[in-house]
Design an enzyme around this catalytic site. Sequence first.
Site, short mmCIF file in Angstrom:
data_model
loop_
_atom_site.label_atom_id
_atom_site.label_comp_id
_atom_site.label_asym_id
_atom_site.label_seq_id
_atom_site.Cartn_x
_atom_site.Cartn_y
_atom_site.Cartn_z
N ASP A 68 0.77 -1.09 -0.10
CA ASP A 68 0.35 0.14 0.06
C ASP A 68 0.78 1.18 0.09
O ASP A 68 0.65 2.34 -1.05
CB ASP A 68 -0.96 -0.24 1.34
N GLY A 69 1.71 0.69 0.33
CA GLY A 69 2.29 2.43 0.15
C GLY A 69 3.88 2.63 -0.74
O GLY A 69 3.80 3.63 -1.23
N ARG A 73 2.10 5.98 -2.97
CA ARG A 73 3.57 6.90 -3.41
C ARG A 73 3.58 7.25 -4.66
O ARG A 73 3.37 8.49 -5.53
CB ARG A 73 4.90 6.61 -3.17
N ASN A 140 -5.39 8.48 2.57
CA ASN A 140 -5.59 7.25 4.06
C ASN A 140 -5.71 8.57 4.94
O ASN A 140 -7.07 8.54 5.07
CB ASN A 140 -3.74 6.46 4.09
N ASP A 170 -1.93 12.95 22.29
CA ASP A 170 -0.77 12.63 20.65
C ASP A 170 -0.71 13.53 19.92
O ASP A 170 -0.06 13.74 19.20
CB ASP A 170 -0.18 11.84 21.14
#
Length: 290
Positions: A68-69, A73, A140, A170
């Site tokens: 998925d990365g 990209r 995403n 956070d």
Amino acid sequence: MKPIKTIALFPNEKKQHSFELAIEIRKFFEKHGIVVVAEEEKAAEIGAKPLSSVKPHGIDLLISMGGDGTLLRITHHFAWIDAPILGINLGHLGFMADIPASDIFPSLHDLLNGAYSIHERIVLKTTSSSSRHPTLHAVNDIVLHRAKNYSLVELLVHVDGVYVNTFLADGLIIATPTGSTAYSLAAGGPILSPTLDALVMTPICPHTISNRPIVLHPDRKISIEYLSPYDEIDVRSDGLNAFSLKPKESITIEKALRGFKLVSLHRHEYFSTLRTKLGWAGKLTEASDS
């Protein structure tokens, strides 16, 4: 459906055997009379034509080889190519890149036989109150994170101008249905069906446990102001592009006018992929006749 005449192939050099597979895929398509192009530095290595040799509107399909990365990209770096994208998964977790390496060529046969659908997925657009920040887009998620601050940070949230909450956490994740199985899921957010018209806002490690994820209609405009008088925090899209937000600066997140198109083969059903990738242990049982 529009016939496929030209395909842009994107192997990931960090994945083992990616280039060898790319050569076999290129040969497969060429046997069916389809032109295969690739990025200039990779084209010669896999025997494809250079990407610059065709006009963007002449490309009918993008194929991502990685996880998925890799697919993310490509959607960012080649947003100027208005073509659907198909993902071959050479990694581990892959919800968009759902074709396993063991099923590549049967899947590509299905592709050529028209056994697929094209789904338009939501893309987020993020603008800042400061002119020094670029506009970000995300397939995403958009993530605000405390970065190098040692303590939790205060984030003031409005939706369509209506006050929602001041989160002490956070950070915050604003995710699309596509991104609901990424960082948002790890932070306790719900899984949204990828075709659902919605967004999810998920706090990251909130100080108050009653601060829960919120599902919103994508036409809502989300404004987030950084209140704490600390160091800058990170605003990042899809884990790729980012800028730093100073105290009292804010961002606005909304649905972009243009989404991105993802190819879904009929042989790879979403919920089956979900069960496999998340390791669900349930089993199919038949209902009794009684």
